[in-house]
Design an enzyme around this catalytic site. Structure first.
Site, PDB file in Angstrom:
ATOM      1  N   GLY A 244      32.794  37.286  42.688  1.00 35.80           N
ATOM      2  CA  GLY A 244      31.815  36.288  42.279  1.00 35.80           C
ATOM      3  C   GLY A 244      30.834  36.663  41.201  1.00 35.80           C
ATOM      4  O   GLY A 244      30.122  35.796  40.689  1.00 35.80           O
ATOM      5  N   GLU A 281      35.863  42.139  45.847  1.00 33.95           N
ATOM      6  CA  GLU A 281      37.024  41.413  45.317  1.00 33.95           C
ATOM      7  C   GLU A 281      36.690  40.793  43.958  1.00 33.95           C
ATOM      8  O   GLU A 281      36.766  39.578  43.794  1.00 33.95           O
ATOM      9  CB  GLU A 281      37.425  40.284  46.279  1.00 33.95           C
ATOM     10  CG  GLU A 281      37.731  40.714  47.689  1.00 33.95           C
ATOM     11  CD  GLU A 281      37.860  39.518  48.660  1.00 33.95           C
ATOM     12  OE1 GLU A 281      37.652  38.352  48.240  1.00 33.95           O
ATOM     13  OE2 GLU A 281      38.168  39.771  49.832  1.00 33.95           O
ATOM     14  N   PRO A 282      36.310  41.578  42.968  1.00 34.40           N
ATOM     15  CA  PRO A 282      35.918  40.982  41.686  1.00 34.40           C
ATOM     16  C   PRO A 282      37.123  40.484  40.891  1.00 34.40           C
ATOM     17  O   PRO A 282      38.175  41.119  40.878  1.00 34.40           O
ATOM     18  CB  PRO A 282      35.257  42.148  40.951  1.00 34.40           C
ATOM     19  CG  PRO A 282      35.909  43.369  41.508  1.00 34.40           C
ATOM     20  CD  PRO A 282      36.227  43.052  42.943  1.00 34.40           C
ATOM     21  N   GLY A 283      36.956  39.349  40.259  1.00 29.88           N
ATOM     22  CA  GLY A 283      37.986  38.821  39.368  1.00 29.88           C
ATOM     23  C   GLY A 283      37.417  38.675  37.961  1.00 29.88           C
ATOM     24  O   GLY A 283      37.588  39.532  37.092  1.00 29.88           O
ATOM     25  N   ARG A 284      36.661  37.591  37.779  1.00 31.10           N
ATOM     26  CA  ARG A 284      36.124  37.258  36.457  1.00 31.10           C
ATOM     27  C   ARG A 284      35.406  38.420  35.777  1.00 31.10           C
ATOM     28  O   ARG A 284      35.588  38.669  34.587  1.00 31.10           O
ATOM     29  CB  ARG A 284      35.139  36.091  36.620  1.00 31.10           C
ATOM     30  CG  ARG A 284      34.635  35.538  35.303  1.00 31.10           C
ATOM     31  CD  ARG A 284      33.461  34.564  35.508  1.00 31.10           C
ATOM     32  NE  ARG A 284      33.598  33.696  36.638  1.00 31.10           N
ATOM     33  CZ  ARG A 284      34.060  32.436  36.579  1.00 31.10           C
ATOM     34  NH1 ARG A 284      34.395  31.911  35.427  1.00 31.10           N
ATOM     35  NH2 ARG A 284      34.156  31.717  37.673  1.00 31.10           N
ATOM     36  N   ARG A 320      39.328  25.254  31.720  1.00 29.04           N
ATOM     37  CA  ARG A 320      37.949  25.354  32.194  1.00 29.04           C
ATOM     38  C   ARG A 320      37.000  24.333  31.543  1.00 29.04           C
ATOM     39  O   ARG A 320      36.193  23.731  32.242  1.00 29.04           O
ATOM     40  CB  ARG A 320      37.402  26.780  32.013  1.00 29.04           C
ATOM     41  CG  ARG A 320      38.237  27.858  32.724  1.00 29.04           C
ATOM     42  CD  ARG A 320      37.563  29.225  32.762  1.00 29.04           C
ATOM     43  NE  ARG A 320      36.412  29.199  33.626  1.00 29.04           N
ATOM     44  CZ  ARG A 320      35.170  29.156  33.229  1.00 29.04           C
ATOM     45  NH1 ARG A 320      34.899  29.204  31.941  1.00 29.04           N
ATOM     46  NH2 ARG A 320      34.188  29.087  34.089  1.00 29.04           N
ATOM     47  N   TYR A 324      35.568  21.931  34.351  1.00 31.71           N
ATOM     48  CA  TYR A 324      34.200  22.225  34.823  1.00 31.71           C
ATOM     49  C   TYR A 324      33.148  21.945  33.762  1.00 31.71           C
ATOM     50  O   TYR A 324      31.988  22.324  33.950  1.00 31.71           O
ATOM     51  CB  TYR A 324      34.055  23.719  35.177  1.00 31.71           C
ATOM     52  CG  TYR A 324      35.150  24.320  35.992  1.00 31.71           C
ATOM     53  CD1 TYR A 324      35.381  23.907  37.297  1.00 31.71           C
ATOM     54  CD2 TYR A 324      35.951  25.335  35.465  1.00 31.71           C
ATOM     55  CE1 TYR A 324      36.388  24.487  38.045  1.00 31.71           C
ATOM     56  CE2 TYR A 324      36.957  25.919  36.221  1.00 31.71           C
ATOM     57  CZ  TYR A 324      37.167  25.488  37.513  1.00 31.71           C
ATOM     58  OH  TYR A 324      38.154  26.061  38.253  1.00 31.71           O
ATOM     59  N   CYS A 350      47.195  14.230  25.176  1.00 30.79           N
ATOM     60  CA  CYS A 350      46.794  12.825  25.158  1.00 30.79           C
ATOM     61  C   CYS A 350      45.808  12.500  26.275  1.00 30.79           C
ATOM     62  O   CYS A 350      46.128  11.791  27.227  1.00 30.79           O
ATOM     63  CB  CYS A 350      48.024  11.944  25.286  1.00 30.79           C
ATOM     64  SG  CYS A 350      49.181  12.296  23.980  1.00 30.79           S
ATOM     65  N   TYR A 378      40.711  33.175  34.419  1.00 27.38           N
ATOM     66  CA  TYR A 378      40.969  31.769  34.712  1.00 27.38           C
ATOM     67  C   TYR A 378      41.363  30.991  33.457  1.00 27.38           C
ATOM     68  O   TYR A 378      41.033  29.818  33.312  1.00 27.38           O
ATOM     69  CB  TYR A 378      39.753  31.125  35.415  1.00 27.38           C
ATOM     70  CG  TYR A 378      39.358  31.883  36.661  1.00 27.38           C
ATOM     71  CD1 TYR A 378      40.183  31.889  37.775  1.00 27.38           C
ATOM     72  CD2 TYR A 378      38.187  32.645  36.710  1.00 27.38           C
ATOM     73  CE1 TYR A 378      39.847  32.616  38.920  1.00 27.38           C
ATOM     74  CE2 TYR A 378      37.843  33.373  37.850  1.00 27.38           C
ATOM     75  CZ  TYR A 378      38.679  33.355  38.943  1.00 27.38           C
ATOM     76  OH  TYR A 378      38.341  34.067  40.066  1.00 27.38           O
TER      77      TYR A 378
END
Ligand code: LLP
Length: 423
Positions: A244, A281-284, A320, A324, A350, A378
């Site tokens: 996170g 659990e890092p991702g970004r 993204r 978002y 389109c 992502y």
């Protein structure tokens, strides 16, 4: 010009480089849209996690969903990481990349029985279980396979991570985790079930978090639970605090990973839990600022109300912004002198929602190569084939070296599993 994100991304003269490689030259050689990742930026992002956790039992489980390219997984596996997976597909990738299944935690609110069997067979370290119903199914599947599933319950600490509602996961109204009030009873149930062995506790409160406070709040709630669960007779070995941590897309100023972890560990120690293994659990934060998406300007459409800069990457390549309304920096890989009019940077799909950036001051001409920054997380993992567009190629750079780590998809790849009717 200062660029958000990575110190590995900088102009040399007029030419934007990632590590030692000119991005425009890469676009010319490999075509666009093109994802490019810096291996050194990924390792540099991992280092503060490892440094802060050194000297105590820990495991950094890279969240595969952020970027699941095999070369990315291999990079983290070779650096000693474990992995946080959410599907059998991600497990297969981790194994194909050379990851160690004994360092894999399996998260997700809807694991299938087949995925549970696959993970038990591979020997994953632990299942992060999200409900009593899932506990019962997992116990059944494990017992039938003659195995014991190590489990940790994902508890919902009910704290507000202060992030976008779609990526905030630790509030009561979210589908994730076991409610705080039910945690002790659920642990008791887990301890009774024959196919399970309780090993830890886990939480994940959201993504793109830019403050320390929500983490500390969640940690306090988790430690309260650990104490209550152990008092109820169920020992807890590890604490998994999820992922996170945010990155800088524009002017966000998230804490550095080592500063954040330093504060969390201090709280863990102060409350007398310093002997426990700690997982993240890092991702970004490991890959986001290590990648860019390169796209060529095809047409400029100046208009009365809006100017449109039509590029060859679209919402199918990078979802993204459309999904978002995420703001991601867009720069020209070649500096041009002169005025920078304001454009909406849009793709060929389109849909009116197909934009990569709105109201961006850019000095561009057709044929220029733009870089969407902070696209390492992502980006490709959320890409689709909408409009029968093949997904982009992916490159990894290391110093001056360049590897193609995924070929560009061709149209025939996209329908090769389809069948015409017999006629
Ligand atoms: N662990 C669990 C259980 C997760 O659900 C996630 C992300 C992570 C770890 C990694 O979180 P990170 O360190 O990357 O924030 N597609 C959205 C982000 C969705 C995140 C979902 N869960 C975006 O593009 O912003």
């Amino acid at each position: 010009m200062t660029l958000p994100g990575s110190p590995f991304l900088a102009y040399r003269g007029d030419d934007l480089h990632l590590e030692g490689v000119s991005l425009k030259a890469l676009a010319q050689a490999h075509g666009t849209p093109l994802y490019v990742y810096s291996r050194q930026a990924m390792l540099a992002a991992l280092a503060p996690y490892q440094k802060a956790l050194a000297g105590r039992p820990h495991l950094v489980c890279y969240a595969v969903k952020a970027n699941s390219n095999l070369a990315v997984l291999q990079t983290f596996a070779e650096a000693g990481c474990g992995f946080d997976i959410v599907s059998g597909g991600e497990l297969a990738r981790v194994l194909a990349a050379g990851g160690d299944p004994a360092k894999v935690v399996f998260s997700g609110v809807g694991k299938t029985r087949a995925e549970m069997r696959q993970a038990l067979e591979a020997g994953v370290r632990c299942f992060n279980v999200e409900s009593t119903a899932e506990l019962e199914v997992l116990s059944e599947v494990a017992a039938a396979a003659g195995r014991t599933a190590q489990v940790s319950l994902r508890v919902n600490p009910d704290v507000d991570a202060g992030t976008h509602p779609y990526i905030s996961t630790g509030l009561k109204g979210n589908k994730f985790g076991v409610a705080h009030e039910q945690a002790v009873a659920t642990y008791r149930r887990a301890a009774e079930l024959p196919g399970l062995a309780v090993t830890g506790i886990d939480c994940h409160i959201g993504s793109q978090i830019t403050e320390v406070a929500p983490y500390l709040d969640a940690l306090d709630r988790v430690l309260d639970l650990v104490e209550a669960i152990e008092a109820a007779g169920v020992p807890i070995h590890h604490i998994d605090l999820g992922g996170g941590l945010g990155i800088t897309y524009t002017d966000e100023a998230p804490p550095a990973a080592d500063a954040l972890i330093g504060q969390l560990l201090a709280r863990i120690d102060a409350r007398g839990h310093g002997h426990r293994e700690v997982l993240f659990e890092p991702g970004r934060s490991l890959v986001g600022n290590a990648g860019v998406l390169l796209t060529e300007v095809m047409y400029l459409k100046p208009g009365e109300q809006k100017n449109f800069c039509v590029v060859d990457a679209a919402m199918n390549d990078l979802a993204r912004p459309a999904l978002y309304e995420a703001w991601m920096a867009i720069v020209n890989t070649s500096v041009r002198q002169g005025d920078a009019p304001v454009w909406d940077v849009v793709g060929p799909v389109c849909e009116s929602g197909d934009w990569l950036g709105r109201d961006r001051a850019l000095n561009v001409q057709a044929g220029d190569v733009l870089a969407v920054l902070s696209a390492g997380a992502y980006g490709m993992t959320m890409a689709s084939n909408y409009n029968t567009r093949g997904r982009a190629a992916e490159l990894m750079v290391d110093g001056e070296q360049v590897w193609v780590v995924r070929e560009r998809e061709q149209a025939a790849d996209l329908f090769k599993l389809e069948k015409r009717l017999p006629r």
